[in-house]
Design a protein around this motif. Sequence first.
Motif, mmCIF file in Angstrom:
data_model
loop_
_atom_site.group_PDB
_atom_site.id
_atom_site.type_symbol
_atom_site.label_atom_id
_atom_site.label_comp_id
_atom_site.label_asym_id
_atom_site.label_seq_id
_atom_site.Cartn_x
_atom_site.Cartn_y
_atom_site.Cartn_z
ATOM 1 N N UNK A 67 0.823 -1.212 0.000
ATOM 2 C CA UNK A 67 0.000 0.000 0.000
ATOM 3 C C UNK A 67 0.855 1.260 0.000
ATOM 4 N N UNK A 70 1.298 2.171 -3.487
ATOM 5 C CA UNK A 70 0.095 2.815 -4.035
ATOM 6 C C UNK A 70 0.078 4.289 -3.647
ATOM 7 N N UNK A 71 0.463 4.572 -2.403
ATOM 8 C CA UNK A 71 0.527 5.960 -1.953
ATOM 9 C C UNK A 71 1.492 6.762 -2.828
ATOM 10 N N UNK A 74 -0.152 7.507 -6.138
ATOM 11 C CA UNK A 74 -1.141 8.589 -6.035
ATOM 12 C C UNK A 74 -0.430 9.944 -6.073
ATOM 13 N N UNK A 75 0.696 10.032 -5.380
ATOM 14 C CA UNK A 75 1.469 11.284 -5.384
ATOM 15 C C UNK A 75 1.998 11.586 -6.790
ATOM 16 N N UNK A 78 -0.683 13.121 -8.927
ATOM 17 C CA UNK A 78 -0.870 14.537 -8.581
ATOM 18 C C UNK A 78 0.241 15.400 -9.170
ATOM 19 N N UNK A 97 -6.170 -8.940 -8.578
ATOM 20 C CA UNK A 97 -5.576 -7.946 -7.678
ATOM 21 C C UNK A 97 -5.212 -6.671 -8.440
ATOM 22 N N UNK A 100 -8.495 -4.720 -9.235
ATOM 23 C CA UNK A 100 -9.014 -4.002 -8.070
ATOM 24 C C UNK A 100 -8.150 -2.781 -7.743
ATOM 25 N N UNK A 101 -6.833 -2.983 -7.735
ATOM 26 C CA UNK A 101 -5.931 -1.891 -7.354
ATOM 27 C C UNK A 101 -6.024 -0.717 -8.315
ATOM 28 N N UNK A 104 -9.579 1.205 -8.901
ATOM 29 C CA UNK A 104 -9.860 2.157 -7.817
ATOM 30 C C UNK A 104 -9.240 3.523 -8.107
ATOM 31 N N UNK A 105 -8.178 3.537 -8.890
ATOM 32 C CA UNK A 105 -7.514 4.812 -9.196
ATOM 33 C C UNK A 105 -8.300 5.654 -10.206
ATOM 34 N N UNK A 107 -10.769 7.172 -9.737
ATOM 35 C CA UNK A 107 -11.230 8.384 -9.050
ATOM 36 C C UNK A 107 -10.368 9.588 -9.432
ATOM 37 N N UNK A 108 -9.159 9.330 -9.946
ATOM 38 C CA UNK A 108 -8.264 10.429 -10.314
ATOM 39 C C UNK A 108 -8.340 10.790 -11.801
ATOM 40 N N UNK B 52 0.026 -6.799 4.448
ATOM 41 C CA UNK B 52 -0.371 -5.474 4.948
ATOM 42 C C UNK B 52 -0.512 -5.488 6.472
ATOM 43 N N UNK B 118 -11.762 4.752 -1.385
ATOM 44 C CA UNK B 118 -11.789 5.964 -2.210
ATOM 45 C C UNK B 118 -11.539 7.199 -1.344
ATOM 46 N N UNK B 121 -7.874 7.353 -0.383
ATOM 47 C CA UNK B 121 -7.016 7.763 -1.505
ATOM 48 C C UNK B 121 -7.111 9.257 -1.755
ATOM 49 N N UNK B 124 -5.140 11.112 0.833
ATOM 50 C CA UNK B 124 -3.694 11.044 0.550
ATOM 51 C C UNK B 124 -3.332 12.045 -0.544
ATOM 52 N N UNK B 136 -3.122 3.438 4.436
ATOM 53 C CA UNK B 136 -3.863 2.839 3.330
ATOM 54 C C UNK B 136 -3.949 1.316 3.458
ATOM 55 N N UNK B 140 -7.073 -1.036 2.446
ATOM 56 C CA UNK B 140 -6.844 -1.902 1.275
ATOM 57 C C UNK B 140 -7.285 -3.334 1.588
ATOM 58 N N UNK B 144 -9.784 -4.530 -1.132
ATOM 59 C CA UNK B 144 -9.308 -5.559 -2.074
ATOM 60 C C UNK B 144 -9.532 -6.971 -1.534
#
Lengths: 120, 169
Positions: A67, A70-71, A74-75, A78, A97, A100-101, A104-105, A107-108, B52, B118, B121, B124, B136, B140, B144
């Motif tokens: 994760x 993933x963070x 996301x940065x 941006x 996997x 799903x991962x 979800x993105x 949203x951006x 995780x 969501x 995210x 973040x 996260x 997750x 997931x």
Amino acid sequence: MEKLIHGDLSIEVTVAAGVFRCAWHGRSSERAPAETLRPWFAKLLEAVLAGAGSIEMHFEQIERFNSSTITALIKLIQTCRKNNVLLVMVYDQTLKWQRLSFDALRVFEKNDGLFHLRPV
Amino acid sequence: MTEIDEFVFAIDLTFRNEWRNVDLLSTSVQNCFLAVFADVDGCHTIAMVTGELLENALKYGDWVAGDRGMFRLRVGSSEGDVEVSVQSPVKQNDSSATSLLEQVTWIESFGDPAQAYRARMLAIANDEQDVAPSRLGLVRIAFEGNCRLSAKVEHDAVTVTARFVPDRV
């Protein structure tokens, strides 16, 4: 642009017609992957901006990431958006996997067209 | 993974608090499940959940004064459900333990874990100063892994449990 190799992760870069294709391999499972990825992303962005290019991140071959990775992604989304750089993330939709991962993105994804997800 | 009741599956071990053990253990759990259930997607999910939870414990556990013997991983099946739980030492009145309990409550407050994921995210993305931990990992697991999360603090240890029904993995 130099290839990134850190722990079990490698990212290979090839450039064609202004598109910086970054292929992720292995695993991104470090405690703080951003410490490695961020400075590498910064160099990548510098090279892309110099050539008015775009970025394609290919994740089809990566085995797993945590994760914290993933963070960092996301940065990156941006940062690319702030710099008006097109970023495309390509993933293997047949792997649950990854589906799903990356789904979800979405949203951006915005009307500015600067971030796209491409399932293959 | 519909025949889980026909199998006995249980892992229960304590181990050293070293980062490389996250990958070693999550890969081991993945391989064990693959040997039993032959479901690649499901086994990957279980490995992700394990990884995780272990990362979370290593980041926020009390590894200075705490009892390292309290670092414990349990994976097992019961009545058709699979549970993964990780126990780690914690200081009394530690803010990270409180924060973890609040995080679990926050995630469970969403009817759909996708909404929680969501929201996290977006938080973040909007945290330009990077002052707060991303947290996260747990959300997750809920999204997931399609897991229900629970956490408890007792006897100087915090235990986080992720429970999911194999058919839904």
